[in-house]
Design a protein around this motif. Structure first.
Motif, PDB file in Angstrom:
ATOM      1  N   ASP A  16       0.801  -1.242  -0.001  1.00  0.00           N
ATOM      2  CA  ASP A  16       0.028   0.020   0.036  1.00  0.00           C
ATOM      3  C   ASP A  16       0.726   1.225   0.029  1.00  0.00           C
ATOM      4  OD1 ASP A  16      -1.923  -1.923   0.252  1.00  0.00           O
ATOM      5  OD2 ASP A  16      -2.785  -1.288   2.053  1.00  0.00           O
ATOM      6  N   LEU A  17       2.227   1.164   0.346  1.00  0.00           N
ATOM      7  CA  LEU A  17       2.751   2.285   0.624  1.00  0.00           C
ATOM      8  C   LEU A  17       3.891   2.560  -0.415  1.00  0.00           C
ATOM      9  CD1 LEU A  17       3.663   2.096   4.265  1.00  0.00           C
ATOM     10  CD2 LEU A  17       1.901   3.481   3.260  1.00  0.00           C
ATOM     11  N   ASP A  18       4.488   1.305  -1.099  1.00  0.00           N
ATOM     12  CA  ASP A  18       5.368   1.308  -2.017  1.00  0.00           C
ATOM     13  C   ASP A  18       4.836   1.121  -3.337  1.00  0.00           C
ATOM     14  OD1 ASP A  18       7.163   1.417   0.144  1.00  0.00           O
ATOM     15  OD2 ASP A  18       7.515  -0.809   0.143  1.00  0.00           O
ATOM     16  N   ALA A  19       3.470   0.992  -3.457  1.00  0.00           N
ATOM     17  CA  ALA A  19       2.944   1.060  -5.023  1.00  0.00           C
ATOM     18  C   ALA A  19       3.098   2.406  -5.665  1.00  0.00           C
ATOM     19  CB  ALA A  19       1.444   0.545  -4.862  1.00  0.00           C
ATOM     20  N   PRO A  20       3.290   2.332  -7.319  1.00  0.00           N
ATOM     21  CA  PRO A  20       3.253   3.553  -7.830  1.00  0.00           C
ATOM     22  C   PRO A  20       2.064   4.520  -7.643  1.00  0.00           C
ATOM     23  CG  PRO A  20       3.850   1.774  -8.910  1.00  0.00           C
ATOM     24  CD  PRO A  20       3.471   1.220  -7.764  1.00  0.00           C
ATOM     25  N   SER A  21       0.915   3.848  -7.228  1.00  0.00           N
ATOM     26  CA  SER A  21      -0.391   4.705  -7.099  1.00  0.00           C
ATOM     27  C   SER A  21      -0.849   4.336  -5.662  1.00  0.00           C
ATOM     28  CB  SER A  21      -1.440   4.378  -8.147  1.00  0.00           C
ATOM     29  OG  SER A  21      -1.131   4.579  -9.140  1.00  0.00           O
ATOM     30  N   PRO A  22      -1.205   5.440  -4.981  1.00  0.00           N
ATOM     31  CA  PRO A  22      -1.782   5.028  -3.586  1.00  0.00           C
ATOM     32  C   PRO A  22      -2.735   4.111  -3.514  1.00  0.00           C
ATOM     33  CG  PRO A  22      -1.573   7.585  -4.022  1.00  0.00           C
ATOM     34  CD  PRO A  22      -1.507   6.776  -5.394  1.00  0.00           C
ATOM     35  N   ILE A  23      -2.630   3.149  -2.826  1.00  0.00           N
ATOM     36  CA  ILE A  23      -3.726   1.967  -2.332  1.00  0.00           C
ATOM     37  C   ILE A  23      -4.109   1.920  -1.133  1.00  0.00           C
ATOM     38  CG2 ILE A  23      -4.006  -0.445  -2.774  1.00  0.00           C
ATOM     39  CD1 ILE A  23      -1.940  -0.837  -4.971  1.00  0.00           C
ATOM     40  N   SER A  24      -5.365   1.966  -0.867  1.00  0.00           N
ATOM     41  CA  SER A  24      -5.814   1.787   0.376  1.00  0.00           C
ATOM     42  C   SER A  24      -6.708   0.259   0.522  1.00  0.00           C
ATOM     43  CB  SER A  24      -6.798   2.874   0.643  1.00  0.00           C
ATOM     44  OG  SER A  24      -7.351   2.670   1.852  1.00  0.00           O
ATOM     45  N   THR A  25      -6.316  -0.582   1.448  1.00  0.00           N
ATOM     46  CA  THR A  25      -6.896  -1.858   1.528  1.00  0.00           C
ATOM     47  C   THR A  25      -7.809  -1.975   2.755  1.00  0.00           C
ATOM     48  OG1 THR A  25      -4.828  -2.655   0.233  1.00  0.00           O
ATOM     49  CG2 THR A  25      -6.368  -4.177   1.337  1.00  0.00           C
ATOM     50  N   VAL A  26      -8.971  -2.315   2.428  1.00  0.00           N
ATOM     51  CA  VAL A  26      -9.915  -2.887   3.607  1.00  0.00           C
ATOM     52  C   VAL A  26      -9.769  -4.275   3.638  1.00  0.00           C
ATOM     53  CG1 VAL A  26     -12.183  -2.753   4.459  1.00  0.00           C
ATOM     54  CG2 VAL A  26     -11.281  -0.686   3.149  1.00  0.00           C
ATOM     55  N   GLY A  27      -9.579  -4.861   4.954  1.00  0.00           N
ATOM     56  CA  GLY A  27      -9.536  -6.443   4.983  1.00  0.00           C
ATOM     57  C   GLY A  27     -10.554  -7.001   5.258  1.00  0.00           C
ATOM     58  N   GLN A  28     -10.486  -8.295   5.313  1.00  0.00           N
ATOM     59  CA  GLN A  28     -11.579  -9.126   5.682  1.00  0.00           C
ATOM     60  C   GLN A  28     -12.137  -9.001   7.213  1.00  0.00           C
ATOM     61  OE1 GLN A  28     -11.206 -13.196   5.313  1.00  0.00           O
ATOM     62  NE2 GLN A  28     -13.369 -13.857   5.622  1.00  0.00           N
ATOM     63  N   ASP A  29     -11.297  -8.503   8.110  1.00  0.00           N
ATOM     64  CA  ASP A  29     -11.508  -8.323   9.539  1.00  0.00           C
ATOM     65  C   ASP A  29     -12.443  -7.064   9.757  1.00  0.00           C
ATOM     66  OD1 ASP A  29     -10.199 -10.290  10.169  1.00  0.00           O
ATOM     67  OD2 ASP A  29      -8.202  -9.072  10.909  1.00  0.00           O
TER      68      ASP A  29
END
Length: 214
Positions: A16-29
């Motif tokens: 999420d931090l090193d990707a070329p584009s900002p990525i926000s991940t919502v997990g299963q929890d």
């Protein structure tokens, strides 16, 4: 050398931090522990989303570009047809002529996580991703039966929401294939403005200039 992917709630999400584009991940929890009955309500808690068509909005008449009962996503407030919705990286079927995707068609029980890309997505996916991309990642190699029942209501004892999710899956004999079936049933009771005293008191207040027509 084969790629090894390790997941866990306490492992830092460097992707999420090193990707070329900002990525926000919502997990299963978060998806399982949320009190919301719809995945769009969970995603709307993030700052990059603006509520569009949800359980709190209604449309009276169906048109080629409006479908009552749908749940859509709106990134950055640019409109629900300005972001691209993917399922495992593949474009999902739009629900009407405005090319919006009904999130209700994606079983919540089958979702492993949700990735949101808000920057530079149109350069990769095209102009329909000008606001960003929302990618629903489904569970892989799921076997067994998973049943989830959830019910909630307001502090006044009304506006009840009930959701029943069923997920069934099995692998083939040679473990080269998997079949998964997800079913969601949701019921949301209506609540009207005249059922709340703070709304009705405003009309009966003589100092309220908006109540003059009564």
């Amino acid at each position: 050398m084969a790629e090894v992917m390790v997941t866990g709630s306490r492992i830092a999400r460097t992707r999420d931090l090193d990707a070329p584009s900002p990525i926000s991940t919502v997990g299963q929890d978060l998806l399982n522990n949320s009190s919301a009955t719809g995945v769009e309500s969970i995603l709307n808690q993030q700052p990059q989303f603006v509520p569009q068509t949800t359980q709190f909005t209604s449309q009276v008449q169906a048109t080629p570009t409006q479908s009552p009962g749908t749940a859509t996503l709106n990134l950055r407030g640019l409109g629900d047809n300005r972001n691209l919705v993917l399922v495992d990286g593949q474009r999902w079927q739009p629900s009407n002529a405005s090319l919006v995707v009904d999130i209700n068609t994606i079983p919540l029980a089958a979702v492993e996580s949700v990735e949101t890309i808000t920057g530079g997505a149109s350069a990769v996916y095209g102009p329909d991703a000008i606001a960003g991309v929302v990618n629903f990642i489904l569970k892989k190699d799921f076997q067994g039966l998973d049943v989830d029942v959830q019910h909630g209501e307001s502090f006044q004892g009304d506006a009840g929401n009930t959701r029943v999710s069923v997920l069934m899956g099995m692998n083939s004999a040679d473990n080269r294939g998997n079949v998964m079936i997800g079913l969601d049933w949701t019921k949301r009771d209506a609540i009207y403005q005249d059922q709340r005293s703070f709304y009705t008191n405003g009309f009966s207040d003589p100092n309220n200039v908006s109540s003059g027509f009564l």
